[in-house]
Write an enzyme that holds these catalytic residues in place. Sequence first.
Site, PDB file in Angstrom:
ATOM      1  N   HIS A   1      29.098   8.554  21.442  1.00  0.00           N
ATOM      2  CA  HIS A   1      28.683   9.101  20.150  1.00  0.00           C
ATOM      3  C   HIS A   1      27.769  10.309  20.345  1.00  0.00           C
ATOM      4  O   HIS A   1      27.871  11.310  19.629  1.00  0.00           O
ATOM      5  CB  HIS A   1      27.991   8.018  19.325  1.00  0.00           C
ATOM      6  CG  HIS A   1      27.754   8.412  17.912  1.00  0.00           C
ATOM      7  ND1 HIS A   1      26.582   8.153  17.262  1.00  0.00           N
ATOM      8  CD2 HIS A   1      28.540   9.059  17.015  1.00  0.00           C
ATOM      9  CE1 HIS A   1      26.650   8.630  16.028  1.00  0.00           C
ATOM     10  NE2 HIS A   1      27.824   9.183  15.855  1.00  0.00           N
TER      11      HIS A   1
ATOM     12  N   GLU B   1      29.916  13.235  21.183  1.00  0.00           N
ATOM     13  CA  GLU B   1      30.586  13.713  19.965  1.00  0.00           C
ATOM     14  C   GLU B   1      29.704  14.739  19.256  1.00  0.00           C
ATOM     15  O   GLU B   1      30.157  15.812  18.867  1.00  0.00           O
ATOM     16  CB  GLU B   1      30.875  12.537  19.032  1.00  0.00           C
ATOM     17  CG  GLU B   1      31.330  12.937  17.647  1.00  0.00           C
ATOM     18  CD  GLU B   1      31.102  11.846  16.623  1.00  0.00           C
ATOM     19  OE1 GLU B   1      30.653  12.183  15.500  1.00  0.00           O
ATOM     20  OE2 GLU B   1      31.355  10.663  16.925  1.00  0.00           O
ATOM     21  N   HIS B   2      28.426  14.426  19.108  1.00  0.00           N
ATOM     22  CA  HIS B   2      27.514  15.330  18.406  1.00  0.00           C
ATOM     23  C   HIS B   2      27.194  16.579  19.220  1.00  0.00           C
ATOM     24  O   HIS B   2      26.944  17.645  18.649  1.00  0.00           O
ATOM     25  CB  HIS B   2      26.227  14.596  18.018  1.00  0.00           C
ATOM     26  CG  HIS B   2      26.427  13.688  16.859  1.00  0.00           C
ATOM     27  ND1 HIS B   2      26.236  14.089  15.561  1.00  0.00           N
ATOM     28  CD2 HIS B   2      26.840  12.392  16.805  1.00  0.00           C
ATOM     29  CE1 HIS B   2      26.515  13.085  14.751  1.00  0.00           C
ATOM     30  NE2 HIS B   2      26.880  12.043  15.483  1.00  0.00           N
TER      31      HIS B   2
END
Length: 142
Positions: A87, A90-91
């Site tokens: 995650h 992803e950012h």
Amino acid sequence: MILTTVFIRAIRRISTLSVRMSDPAVKRVVSDIIRSPEDKREYRGLEFTNGLKAVLVSDPTTDKSSAALDVHIGSLSDPENISGLAHFCEHMLFLGTEKYPKENEYSQFLSEHAGSSNAFTSGEHTNYYFDVSHEHLQGALD
């Protein structure tokens, strides 16, 4: 090996993309994709020598072009000692790229051309997607 799939839809003409079927990076072309008899869109599948697989869909009736990139790795692949790594990665993508080095520069390009982007991370996948006006698709494919 992490397999990656790209899905690009709403392209006015599949042949306008910079990927040519004679390109040495294209390992295989699939033209006989099964679809509903009512589906009037044009489809083409591509497999590249680096393992990337793409499905191109042309629909001249849409008002935007879009693309999605699905990386077949998600939170279930996080190391035990680094929970949330997928995650986090992803950012990180939205903080800048070589073509759009400033934070939010890519998002600004999309919004200036009637587009937007987003992403999500699940247990086994991380997916990035965007839409943009047809004439700016090439600029959005960074």
